[in-house]
Design a protein around this motif. Sequence first.
Motif, short mmCIF file in Angstrom:
data_model
loop_
_atom_site.label_atom_id
_atom_site.label_comp_id
_atom_site.label_asym_id
_atom_site.label_seq_id
_atom_site.Cartn_x
_atom_site.Cartn_y
_atom_site.Cartn_z
N LEU A 347 71.59 41.74 76.74
CA LEU A 347 70.85 40.73 76.66
C LEU A 347 70.26 40.56 75.10
O LEU A 347 70.03 39.29 74.66
CB LEU A 347 69.35 41.23 77.60
N HIS A 348 70.26 41.22 74.39
CA HIS A 348 69.61 41.18 72.96
C HIS A 348 70.86 40.51 72.22
O HIS A 348 70.29 39.39 71.50
CB HIS A 348 69.28 42.63 72.22
N GLY A 349 71.87 40.81 72.49
CA GLY A 349 73.03 39.96 71.87
C GLY A 349 73.10 38.48 72.24
O GLY A 349 73.23 37.41 71.39
N ALA A 350 72.82 38.09 73.52
CA ALA A 350 72.68 36.71 74.02
C ALA A 350 71.71 36.11 73.14
O ALA A 350 71.73 35.14 72.84
CB ALA A 350 72.38 36.79 75.63
N VAL A 351 70.50 36.69 73.18
CA VAL A 351 69.08 36.22 72.41
C VAL A 351 69.56 35.72 70.95
O VAL A 351 69.08 34.67 70.54
CB VAL A 351 67.95 37.02 72.62
N LEU A 368 73.80 29.97 81.12
CA LEU A 368 74.76 30.91 81.15
C LEU A 368 74.16 32.25 81.19
O LEU A 368 74.89 33.24 81.93
CB LEU A 368 75.85 30.50 80.05
N VAL A 369 73.47 32.59 80.48
CA VAL A 369 72.98 34.05 80.37
C VAL A 369 72.28 34.51 81.90
O VAL A 369 72.65 35.43 82.09
CB VAL A 369 71.62 34.02 79.15
N ALA A 384 63.80 37.69 86.88
CA ALA A 384 62.44 37.03 86.14
C ALA A 384 61.61 37.58 85.13
O ALA A 384 61.57 37.41 84.14
CB ALA A 384 61.78 36.30 87.30
N PHE A 385 61.43 39.02 85.58
CA PHE A 385 60.47 39.75 84.85
C PHE A 385 61.19 40.20 83.71
O PHE A 385 60.76 40.53 82.51
CB PHE A 385 60.01 41.04 85.61
N LEU A 386 62.48 40.37 83.71
CA LEU A 386 63.33 40.68 82.67
C LEU A 386 63.76 39.66 81.70
O LEU A 386 63.66 39.67 80.48
CB LEU A 386 64.85 41.09 83.11
N LEU A 387 63.97 38.17 81.97
CA LEU A 387 64.53 37.27 81.37
C LEU A 387 63.43 36.39 80.98
O LEU A 387 63.64 35.87 79.63
CB LEU A 387 65.61 36.49 82.11
N ILE A 388 62.52 35.84 81.56
CA ILE A 388 61.48 34.98 81.45
C ILE A 388 60.92 35.23 80.19
O ILE A 388 60.51 34.36 79.38
CB ILE A 388 60.42 34.55 82.57
N PRO A 389 60.27 36.48 80.06
CA PRO A 389 59.68 36.58 78.49
C PRO A 389 60.41 36.68 77.43
O PRO A 389 59.97 36.51 76.14
CB PRO A 389 59.34 38.17 78.85
N LEU A 390 61.74 36.26 77.38
CA LEU A 390 62.71 36.03 76.26
C LEU A 390 63.13 34.72 76.27
O LEU A 390 63.26 34.17 75.29
CB LEU A 390 63.96 37.11 76.54
N ILE A 391 63.29 34.14 77.33
CA ILE A 391 63.85 32.65 77.56
C ILE A 391 62.92 31.67 76.99
O ILE A 391 63.00 31.06 76.16
CB ILE A 391 64.11 32.36 78.91
N PHE A 411 68.81 27.76 88.80
CA PHE A 411 70.17 27.32 89.07
C PHE A 411 71.14 28.78 88.72
O PHE A 411 72.04 28.92 89.65
CB PHE A 411 70.75 26.10 88.00
N GLY A 412 70.70 29.52 87.68
CA GLY A 412 71.64 30.63 87.29
C GLY A 412 71.64 31.73 88.34
O GLY A 412 72.63 32.28 88.35
N ASP A 413 70.43 31.67 88.75
CA ASP A 413 70.03 33.14 89.81
C ASP A 413 70.54 32.70 90.99
O ASP A 413 71.24 33.69 91.84
CB ASP A 413 68.57 33.08 89.98
N GLY A 414 70.75 31.39 91.51
CA GLY A 414 71.14 31.17 93.00
C GLY A 414 72.30 31.03 93.44
O GLY A 414 73.07 31.64 94.27
#
Length: 468
Positions: A347-351, A368-369, A384-391, A411-414
């Motif tokens: 995840l850090h690499g994607a950010v 994509l992430v 959501a708890f993992l990604l939203i604070p970074l997005i 969209f990415g989740d569903g």
Amino acid sequence: MSNEKEKKGLNISAKSFIGAIVVIFVLMVVTYVLTFLVPGGEYARIINENGDTIIDTAGGFTAVAGGIPFWKWILSPFLVLTADGSATIIAVIIFILIIGGVFNSLDKCGVMKYMLDKIVHRYGDRRYKLMGVIVLFFMLMGSFVGSFEEVVPLIPIVVSLAIGLGWDSITGLAMSLLSIGCGFAAGVCNPFTVGVAQELSGLPMFSGMWYRAVAFVLIYALLMLFIRSHAKKIEKPILEVEGKNFVDDPKMDKALLLFVIILGIGIILIISSIFISALKDYTMIIVAIMFLVAGVSASLTAGIGGKGLGTTFWNGLVSIAPAVIMILMASSIRYTLEEAKILDTILHGAVDIAGVMPKAAVILFIYLVVLVMNFFISSGSAKAFLLIPLIIPIAQIFGIPAQLCIMAYAFGDGFSNVFYPTNPVLLIGCGIADVPYTNWAKWTWKFQGLNLILTSGLLLIGLAIGYA
């Protein structure tokens, strides 16, 4: 429906089971190899005002020792039951076993065949209109209620109905599972993706609904075009379809009415969870209990008898038991990544990559992430708890509206929930529909590709018009 289909009940076919197990095991091996190639690392985490654990962006990312012992990887399908989130896995397993027992009882006492023949007899000459209504129903349940796992009891019913209407198992699986996955992703009022993500972003609950409703309509149109096109290619002439010689049976009508009323109450309770927050965490339990009560009541009314009910219920439970192995193996992939402490590193690499992209590309990269992370973490709220604070901080840097990021997240989740072999519900759906996962992937990738183009276009248009 063929006699073979009638005798099978709710079985996971050997071919589908072996195919799914092979695919998941290969993914387990690939995941284990990643633990040697990707260094360990983790983000600092805090507890927010709602008591949820989220990433602390101010705390930053720290390199830590990674890796996982070989014995832990081998035993990961069992060790996952001791990890965080195991309660959900156990609940899904119990849920699936109950469904297997109930469906087999309904099948053996004749209620299922009677119900399907009655529907075919009444709507056989309007089957494509019926298809449109069924697809819309499942999409609405996914988009407005956030149902997904709860659809499993209805998959074998819709698959059998599709076969009775002259189509095939893939059509039935698309009408049910693919439809609810698309509705879940459109997320007009989905409490488990959009609702949680907006809460974490500080946005009003379900705000920006109008543009997600536009997306819902366009996705529905694309999905119907795709399913109908397939059904037209493989359909049987209406005269060959079963149900034309249907004769009403008062006892079966009573059993069927009882089943529909009780199950209908369960669906109403699920829909009520939109307005009654206390029900949101118990929708799967509600469906399991109501399906159990409805199935037992209908079977007894149809005349199966207490002893016969016990036997058929147990046989159905045993027939669906292989699904437990698939659930545990699929869940072990996330467990391995977390134990090896490489999930945060990925995840850090994607950010970091997002930081050097042009504005228009960032919103697609966020999409994509989420698509990539959904391969490892199928739970929408957990992701959501993992990604939203970074997005959200990335969005603020580039001037991208948070509302659009929420849409990209949904969209990415569903959509990939009904494509990735790491999603237990998809594997179970393929198993009970007797559709090998590889066959499903070959058929559905075209829709996924077209849908990816459509939804990416919607995100870019949203960026252009300043959707917020």
